[in-house]
Design an enzyme around this catalytic site. Structure first.
Site, PDB file in Angstrom:
ATOM      1  N   GLY A  73       0.819  -1.210   0.000  1.00 42.41           N
ATOM      2  CA  GLY A  73       0.000   0.000   0.000  1.00 42.41           C
ATOM      3  C   GLY A  73       0.854   1.261   0.000  1.00 42.41           C
ATOM      4  O   GLY A  73       0.525   2.258  -0.652  1.00 42.41           O
ATOM      5  N   THR A  74       1.956   1.225   0.728  1.00 37.99           N
ATOM      6  CA  THR A  74       2.822   2.409   0.805  1.00 37.99           C
ATOM      7  C   THR A  74       3.354   2.774  -0.580  1.00 37.99           C
ATOM      8  O   THR A  74       3.282   3.934  -1.002  1.00 37.99           O
ATOM      9  CB  THR A  74       3.999   2.127   1.773  1.00 37.99           C
ATOM     10  N   GLN A 181      -7.627  -0.108   3.623  1.00 35.14           N
ATOM     11  CA  GLN A 181      -8.459  -0.684   4.687  1.00 35.14           C
ATOM     12  C   GLN A 181      -9.858  -1.044   4.195  1.00 35.14           C
ATOM     13  O   GLN A 181     -10.508  -1.925   4.760  1.00 35.14           O
ATOM     14  CB  GLN A 181      -8.580   0.295   5.869  1.00 35.14           C
ATOM     15  N   CYS A 326       1.411   2.148  12.885  1.00 38.18           N
ATOM     16  CA  CYS A 326       2.650   2.884  12.629  1.00 38.18           C
ATOM     17  C   CYS A 326       2.936   3.914  13.711  1.00 38.18           C
ATOM     18  O   CYS A 326       4.071   4.296  13.899  1.00 38.18           O
ATOM     19  CB  CYS A 326       2.562   3.575  11.271  1.00 38.18           C
TER      20      CYS A 326
HETATM   21  C1  LIG Z   1      -4.810   3.245   5.151  1.00 41.16           C
HETATM   22  C2  LIG Z   1      -3.471   2.613   4.913  1.00 41.16           C
HETATM   23  N1  LIG Z   1      -2.744   2.990   3.845  1.00 41.16           N
HETATM   24  C3  LIG Z   1      -1.554   2.446   3.580  1.00 41.16           C
HETATM   25  C4  LIG Z   1      -1.002   1.489   4.389  1.00 41.16           C
HETATM   26  C5  LIG Z   1       0.345   0.922   4.051  1.00 41.16           C
HETATM   27  O1  LIG Z   1       0.225  -0.342   3.424  1.00 41.16           O
HETATM   28  P1  LIG Z   1       1.473  -1.357   3.414  1.00 41.16           P
HETATM   29  O2  LIG Z   1       1.640  -1.833   4.818  1.00 41.16           O
HETATM   30  O3  LIG Z   1       1.043  -2.446   2.462  1.00 41.16           O
HETATM   31  O4  LIG Z   1       2.633  -0.604   2.902  1.00 41.16           O
HETATM   32  C6  LIG Z   1      -1.706   1.070   5.527  1.00 41.16           C
HETATM   33  C7  LIG Z   1      -1.111   0.079   6.468  1.00 41.16           C
HETATM   34  O5  LIG Z   1      -1.181   0.238   7.670  1.00 41.16           O
HETATM   35  C8  LIG Z   1      -2.982   1.642   5.792  1.00 41.16           C
HETATM   36  O6  LIG Z   1      -3.697   1.274   6.844  1.00 41.16           O
END
Ligand SMILES: Cc1ncc(COP(=O)(O)O)c(C=O)c1O
Length: 387
Positions: A73-74, A181, A326
């Site tokens: 996601g990041t 999410q 985080c």
């Molecule tokens: C809303 C949201 N966006 C992005 C991320 C990041 O995703 P990833 O852990 O796959 O990098 C998270 C993870 O906690 C998230 O909750």
């Protein structure tokens, strides 16, 4: 033996056995490079194609080519925001986001500010909702992108993304939504939302960590952030993570199969847990009562430090979190709860319990039995009054 109750599915989910079997197959047997022309390569290429189709189907994309696989996601958020900013800089330098985004969006926008972009962060109401009119008013001739999440990771509030997207598209402004999410818990359709880009992540939906995807509407220009081979149609270079991608495809298939039951099951458990918790003295629900993810229960417990209740819950086998995954461990209270106008003291007492498909009513009842004596004990030691 202490009962184990995992209530941190917004941090990560267990990999479903079906998904693990697929990942295993593409690590051990069909381990080829999808660019190779021999049978090993072709097996990997087929998995890539199959997964792209499943993920496209899951979010209602009109064609599989609109899906770009990423490392999570990041990276999907970074690619959407930096990629769009770089590709459209000649048109303008203004980006709109909200105060309650995940750090993968907030910090990306901050990085762009250092490069000369201007960023407007719209606020939220006491329930954590963005007002679409505020977004509409913030759009100017230099605005190139609006990025607002579909569902918040801390208190589960859903944002009116379809309305926001309508306002943006009227002004020819691109729209991205972080749906990391939302995708595992509710039907998500890029056509209905009217967004140009959407991020999702494997490990929030019973898939592997380190894999995700960005939906990019056909015709939307983004500049790649990784340079190398012509993978992902030139939008994301690097040998594809076939075991992860195949696992993500299987997780998408699983989600499509059981989403209606999953949603119903989670909503029922959520109601039971919320009802049980808010009847306790000084326990308040964070976020919106109805416009929220079906698996999120975020509460603030007055006169208590969130971290101390987490440790006590952990000793009883219950895994929960305070703030987002985080930010937990950091001393600053959650930026999301503060943006909703909550006092530092109440924000410090926030606890997030996020349910998953494998949780049962017995799990919820165990939590409801376990929490009150913990609160009583911690309050005896607290210098604060119950609010
Ligand atoms: C809303 C949201 N966006 C992005 C991320 C990041 O995703 P990833 O852990 O796959 O990098 C998270 C993870 O906690 C998230 O909750």
């Amino acid at each position: 033996m202490v009962r184990k109750v995992y209530l941190d599915h917004s941090a990560t989910t267990p990999v479903h056995p079906r998904v693990a079997a697929v990942v295993n197959r593409y690590m051990l047997a069909d381990f080829g490079n999808a660019s190779s022309i021999h049978d090993f390569g072709r097996a990997a290429e087929r998995a890539l194609k199959w997964s792209r189709e499943r993920v496209a189907e899951l979010v209602g994309a009109s064609e599989p080519g609109e899906i770009v696989f990423t490392s999570g996601g990041t990276e999907a958020n970074n690619l959407a925001i930096k990629g769009a900013a770089a590709a459209h800089r000649v048109r303008g330098d203004h980006i709109i986001t909200s105060a309650v985004e995940h750090h993968a969006v907030l910090h990306t926008c901050e990085a762009l500010e250092k490069d000369g972009f201007r960023v407007t962060r719209v606020g939220v109401d006491e329930f954590g909702r963005v007002d679409p009119d505020e977004v509409r008013d913030a759009i100017n001739d230099d605005t190139i992108l609006v990025t607002i999440m579909l569902a918040n990771n801390e208190m589960g509030t859903l944002q009116p993304v379809a309305e926001i997207a309508k306002a943006a598209r009227e002004r020819d402004v691109l729209v991205h939504t972080d749906a990391v999410q939302a995708v595992p818990q509710m039907p998500v359709d890029v056509g209905e939302l009217g967004v140009d880009m959407l991020s999702l992540s494997g490990h929030k939906m019973y898939g592997p960590k380190g894999v995700g995807a960005l939906y990019v509407r056909k015709g939307t220009r983004i500049r790649p952030q990784e340079h190398g081979g012509h993978h992902e149609r030139g939008r994301r270079a690097g040998t594809e993570n076939i075991p992860g991608i195949a696992g993500l495809g299987e997780a998408a298939a699983l989600t499509m199969e059981d989403l209606p039951q999953r949603e119903k099951h989670l909503s029922r458990l959520q109601k039971r847990l919320i009802d049980g918790l808010v009847q306790l003295d000084g326990v308040h629900l964070n976020g919106h009562r109805t416009e929220r993810l079906p698996n999120n229960v975020s509460v603030s417990i007055s006169a208590i430090e969130g971290e101390s209740i987490l440790l006590s819950l952990n000793a009883k086998g219950i895994a929960a979190s305070s703030g987002s995954a985080c930010t937990s461990g950091a001393l600053e209270p959650s930026h999301v709860l503060l943006a909703m106008g909550m006092s530092h003291e109440m924000a410090h007492g926030s606890v997030r319990m996020t349910l998953g498909r494998d949780n049962s009513q017995e799990d919820v009842d165990y939590v409801l039995e376990t929490v009150p004596p913990i609160i009583d004990r911690l309050r005896e030691m607290s210098p604060f009054d119950v609010q």
